[in-house]
Structure formats: C-alpha cells, structure tokens
Design an enzyme around this catalytic site. Sequence first.
Site, PDB file in Angstrom:
ATOM      1  N   HIS A   1       0.678  -1.135  -0.102  1.00 49.89           N
ATOM      2  CA  HIS A   1       0.068   0.094  -0.049  1.00 49.89           C
ATOM      3  C   HIS A   1       0.912   1.262   0.127  1.00 49.89           C
ATOM      4  CE1 HIS A   1      -2.254   3.160   2.163  1.00 49.89           C
ATOM      5  NE2 HIS A   1      -2.924   2.828   1.233  1.00 49.89           N
TER       6      HIS A   1
ATOM      7  N   ASP B   1       6.604   5.618 -21.848  1.00 47.79           N
ATOM      8  CA  ASP B   1       6.747   5.426 -23.000  1.00 47.79           C
ATOM      9  C   ASP B   1       8.021   4.931 -23.657  1.00 47.79           C
ATOM     10  OD1 ASP B   1       8.469   7.776 -23.435  1.00 47.79           O
ATOM     11  OD2 ASP B   1       6.746   9.280 -23.519  1.00 47.79           O
TER      12      ASP B   1
ATOM     13  N   ASP C   1      -4.813   3.883  -4.496  1.00 47.29           N
ATOM     14  CA  ASP C   1      -4.814   4.346  -3.043  1.00 47.29           C
ATOM     15  C   ASP C   1      -5.961   5.374  -2.950  1.00 47.29           C
ATOM     16  OD1 ASP C   1      -4.256   5.062  -0.618  1.00 47.29           O
ATOM     17  OD2 ASP C   1      -2.147   5.572  -0.835  1.00 47.29           O
TER      18      ASP C   1
ATOM     19  N   TYR D   1       9.692  13.382 -13.036  1.00 51.66           N
ATOM     20  CA  TYR D   1      10.972  12.421 -13.047  1.00 51.66           C
ATOM     21  C   TYR D   1      11.480  11.969 -11.494  1.00 51.66           C
ATOM     22  CZ  TYR D   1      12.373  13.091 -17.986  1.00 51.66           C
ATOM     23  OH  TYR D   1      12.579  13.008 -19.197  1.00 51.66           O
TER      24      TYR D   1
ATOM     25  N   TYR E   1       5.685  12.257 -24.220  1.00 48.01           N
ATOM     26  CA  TYR E   1       4.886  12.572 -22.856  1.00 48.01           C
ATOM     27  C   TYR E   1       3.857  11.531 -22.599  1.00 48.01           C
ATOM     28  CZ  TYR E   1       7.429  16.815 -24.254  1.00 48.01           C
ATOM     29  OH  TYR E   1       8.375  17.716 -24.629  1.00 48.01           O
TER      30      TYR E   1
ATOM     31  N   ASN F   1       3.483   9.053 -20.132  1.00 46.62           N
ATOM     32  CA  ASN F   1       3.895   8.476 -18.849  1.00 46.62           C
ATOM     33  C   ASN F   1       3.041   8.812 -17.780  1.00 46.62           C
ATOM     34  OD1 ASN F   1       6.648   8.204 -20.193  1.00 46.62           O
ATOM     35  ND2 ASN F   1       6.629  10.570 -20.158  1.00 46.62           N
TER      36      ASN F   1
END
Length: 156
Positions: free
Chosen positions: A22, A30, A64, A112, A130, A132
């Site tokens: 958890h 990508d 979550d 990142y 982009y 991701n």
Amino acid sequence: MLKGLDPLLSPELLFTLRAMGHGDEIAIVDGNYPGVEHARRLIRLDGHRLIPVLNAVLSVLPIDDFVAEAIFRSTVKAERDRLDPVHEEMIDCCARHEPHRQVVPLIGQDFYGRVRAAHAVIQTGEPRLYANIILRKGVIYPKEADAHAEVDPFVY
C-alpha cells in the site's frame, strides 16, 4: 496464460504488482523515457502501446484512496494543462477503472523525481511523447460481512 487475466500481465509484471505494498507507486512510461536510468526495477514491455498496458494494470491494481492524489501523468514540457491525445486516452482509461480519481499533471523534474522513487517502472514501446503515468497502489478491503471475522488471506 491464466483465466481472466489480460495477457499483457507477464509473470514478471504480476510478481511486481503483487509484491508492491500500500502506497507504493509504479510508473508506466513510453519508449523514449530513460527507464534504465530512472528505474529501481525495470519491466520491459517493448512492442506494446501504453494504453493497453495501463488498462491491463488497472484491471488488477487497486488505486490508493487514503490520499487525495494517487494517479499522475507527465506534461508536455512545462504546459501543465495541455492535453495531448495520449493524455486524454490515459484519463479516459483511468476513469473507466477509477471513476472518482483525478489524473494529476506533474511537470518535468517533479514527474522524474517521483518515477525515480517508484517501486518499479514498466517501459512500453509507446512512440508518442509525454506518454507517462504513475499509479499509487491502494488496498483491497475485506468484505463487509467478514469485517469482524477472522480474515482468510485467500478470500477477497
């Protein structure tokens, strides 16, 4: 192959998803993402696009609900609110599985940094830039009737 499981869920990926606890996070990135450099654990799914992989992961991974934000996407450069078609597809896919959760944009280094801290990274062959996303694992609650009974770890 297993009944009822998306075939994109490889043995290595299933092991990783099950091993996560958890609050652990997993990134799906990508084909251009620096996965080897950023991943603590890297799972390669070359040849597969991001949306089918995201759909497969969300078919088994609880998100979550203890935190306000649990799904994050990268942005186009520093344009936080810009939505490329791939972002719209990610949001639609997440809404099908988690209709009450928002997909939160994270700019550049914030994204990142979160990937570097993630439990694992799934690198797809997605060619769009982009593309991701990060998912934070939640819990599977016991059934209401069994809330006060002894928990059987094999019954969900």
